[in-house]
Design a protein around this motif. Structure first.
Motif, mmCIF file in Angstrom:
data_model
loop_
_atom_site.group_PDB
_atom_site.id
_atom_site.type_symbol
_atom_site.label_atom_id
_atom_site.label_comp_id
_atom_site.label_asym_id
_atom_site.label_seq_id
_atom_site.Cartn_x
_atom_site.Cartn_y
_atom_site.Cartn_z
ATOM 1 N N UNK A 80 0.830 -1.198 0.000
ATOM 2 C CA UNK A 80 0.000 0.000 0.000
ATOM 3 C C UNK A 80 0.869 1.255 0.000
ATOM 4 N N UNK A 81 1.940 1.236 0.809
ATOM 5 C CA UNK A 81 2.845 2.386 0.858
ATOM 6 C C UNK A 81 3.518 2.614 -0.493
ATOM 7 N N UNK A 82 3.871 1.524 -1.186
ATOM 8 C CA UNK A 82 4.505 1.663 -2.498
ATOM 9 C C UNK A 82 3.548 2.300 -3.505
ATOM 10 N N UNK A 92 -4.801 10.499 -5.047
ATOM 11 C CA UNK A 92 -6.241 10.307 -5.033
ATOM 12 C C UNK A 92 -6.758 10.227 -3.614
ATOM 13 N N UNK A 93 -8.053 10.387 -3.424
ATOM 14 C CA UNK A 93 -8.616 10.336 -2.069
ATOM 15 C C UNK A 93 -8.505 8.943 -1.468
ATOM 16 N N UNK A 94 -8.395 8.913 -0.157
ATOM 17 C CA UNK A 94 -8.260 7.652 0.550
ATOM 18 C C UNK A 94 -9.481 6.769 0.373
ATOM 19 N N UNK A 101 -9.207 -1.745 -1.932
ATOM 20 C CA UNK A 101 -8.717 -2.845 -1.096
ATOM 21 C C UNK A 101 -9.879 -3.710 -0.610
ATOM 22 N N UNK A 102 -10.962 -3.066 -0.170
ATOM 23 C CA UNK A 102 -12.113 -3.822 0.327
ATOM 24 C C UNK A 102 -12.738 -4.661 -0.786
ATOM 25 N N UNK A 103 -12.826 -4.099 -1.987
ATOM 26 C CA UNK A 103 -13.374 -4.876 -3.093
ATOM 27 C C UNK A 103 -12.508 -6.104 -3.379
ATOM 28 N N UNK A 176 -3.522 -2.003 -8.484
ATOM 29 C CA UNK A 176 -2.575 -2.628 -7.572
ATOM 30 C C UNK A 176 -3.129 -2.795 -6.176
ATOM 31 N N UNK A 177 -3.850 -1.794 -5.674
ATOM 32 C CA UNK A 177 -4.428 -1.900 -4.334
ATOM 33 C C UNK A 177 -5.531 -2.953 -4.308
#
Length: 451
Positions: A80-82, A92-94, A101-103, A176-177
């Motif tokens: 996530x940091x990368x 982009x917004x969090x 990530x949740x999806x 990627x997320x």
């Protein structure tokens, strides 16, 4: 090509914020309201999370689930940091990151588990060789199902959060997320199952199935799922850069990225059938070079975005919206960080957040103008430009001094005295007659504080 003024109107001559003029307001239907859509999405993801939690726990047992969870979470913060680092130019917004990530962890994982299990059972009962069901499921069914399920998150952000999805980097980050979330849930399942196997066989330590699974999935290839899905994200990113009238390109390029993601995924899953060393051969000869190539591509794209900021924002300096040093500062990640630190040191954390938002809005403005000059801006170009300029103007008192300071602090150092080409200067070097020193040219090109 979209038409817009070469130098936007100075704020003192602006006509006020958009939407202030007349016109009847249309109230949306209840199903079009934002809280209804957000509520439905959150409910869907929550239910998917509960179902996938129950399925994984059923297959691994409580102990296996807890062990798998503890081990699978280890690479998540690094990945996530990368991706957030890649997105620092125009972050982009969090909420988009959390959704992606949740999806991946909930909805896409649930779709994959149900569809893969059904397809594998169907192959086993409908073919003459049931033993090939697992191989066909892993190399054919799984890549199609999993990459399609992950691509759905990228498609949703592309369609419904269009202002946050403006280029290749945005596609890479969302894809990627999403894949990181998917791999997180999948790793819980694999590691938990491996731990259950070790409990039955009594294996411990580095010779255990858990240790081997952890080494392959978490140490060697934590980037595997993100690498596949990033190809889909690049396809959507290219579509985002295309003009609205290029319907064929906007449809075919994302589809091509998805097909490439499926192919790479299938090749990776099928590596175990290439012999005892097939997995390591594919890993060394294919996966690592592909990972290096894509990493270079996204970093190059990130640098190109910074160059776009430096090239597009001077028009707003001439119109009076920005200070003279801001294009240089906003086109340098080091200068941006220095501006935030300067604001935090002198005015506190709220000022640093204001500078950070100012940097994001200015970057969006530069990208918007870049698309407009290339004829790729939407019909709302003028409205969006005015919105961004208004956001910048409201934060100028805090952000402008910090950015001007950062521009001065990061400008190229000026040697004194300037050597002249053909003259043996104080530093002991000579150049062709009649040309200034190269560093002087760079300084004058980018430093607005020259005298």
């Amino acid at each position: 090509m979209a038409t817009f003024p070469p130098y936007p109107t100075h704020p003192t001559g602006s006509a006020g914020p958009p939407g202030a003029a007349g016109g009847a307001l249309r109230h949306p239907h209840w199903w079009q309201r934002r809280w209804v859509r957000y509520g439905a999405l959150i409910t869907l993801l929550a239910l998917s999370g509960l179902v996938i939690l129950a399925l994984v726990r059923q297959q691994t047992g409580t102990d296996g689930f807890l062990v798998g969870l503890g081990l699978a979470v280890l690479p998540v913060p690094l990945l996530i940091a990368a991706f957030r680092w890649l997105d620092r130019v125009e972050p982009g917004p969090w909420r988009n990151i959390v959704f992606a990530f949740a999806w991946g962890a909930c909805a896409a994982a649930l779709i994959a588990i149900v569809a893969n299990s059904f397809a594998t059972k169907w192959i086993a009962t409908s073919t003459a060789d049931p033993s090939s069901a697992d191989t066909l499921g892993a190399t054919v069914i799984a890549p199609i199902v999993e990459e399609s399920a992950k691509a759905a998150a990228v498609l949703l952000v592309f369609l419904f959060r269009r202002r946050d999805f403006t280029g290749i980097v945005d596609g890479v980050v969302i894809a990627g997320v999403t894949a990181t979330g998917f791999a997180f849930t999948e790793n819980i399942l694999y590691l938990g199952t491996a731990f259950g196997t070790d409990q039955v066989t009594g294996d411990r330590g580095i010779a255990s199935v858990t240790a081997a699974t952890f080494f392959v999935r978490v140490i060697m290839s934590p980037f595997a799922h993100p690498l596949f899905t990033v190809l889909t994200g690049i396809g959507f990113g290219i579509a985002a850069l295309s003009a609205d009238r290029q319907h064929v390109r906007r449809g075919l390029v994302p589809l091509g990225g998805l097909l490439l993601a499926m192919s790479m995924h299938a090749f990776w899953n099928g590596s175990s059938t290439f012999g005892p060393y097939g997995f390591f051969a594919v890993y060394g000869a294919f996966m690592l070079p592909a990972f290096g190539l894509l990493t270079w591509l996204v970093i190059w794209t990130r640098q190109r975005e910074l160059r776009t900021v430096r090239e597009e924002l001077p028009a707003y300096v001439l119109a009076g919206w920005l200070g003279p040093g801001e294009p240089f500062a906003l086109g340098s990640m080091r200068a941006r960080r220095l501006a935030r630190d300067h604001a935090r040191h002198h005015l506190g954390k709220s000022a640093a957040r204001a500078v950070e938002r100012y940097e994001a809005y200015a970057t969006s403005l530069a990208f918007l103008r870049h698309r407009g000059r290339r004829g790729r801006a939407g019909a709302d170009f003028v409205v969006r430009e005015r919105e961004l300029l208004s956001e910048l103007w409201n934060r100028r008192q805090v952000a402008r001094p910090a950015l001007e300071y950062a521009a001065r602090a990061t400008a190229p150092v000026v040697p004194t005295p300037w050597p002249v080409y053909g003259v043996q200067g104080a530093y002991g070097y000579g150049y062709p007659v009649g040309q200034p020193h190269p560093a002087y040219l760079a300084y004058n090109a980018y430093n607005p504080y020259r005298t």
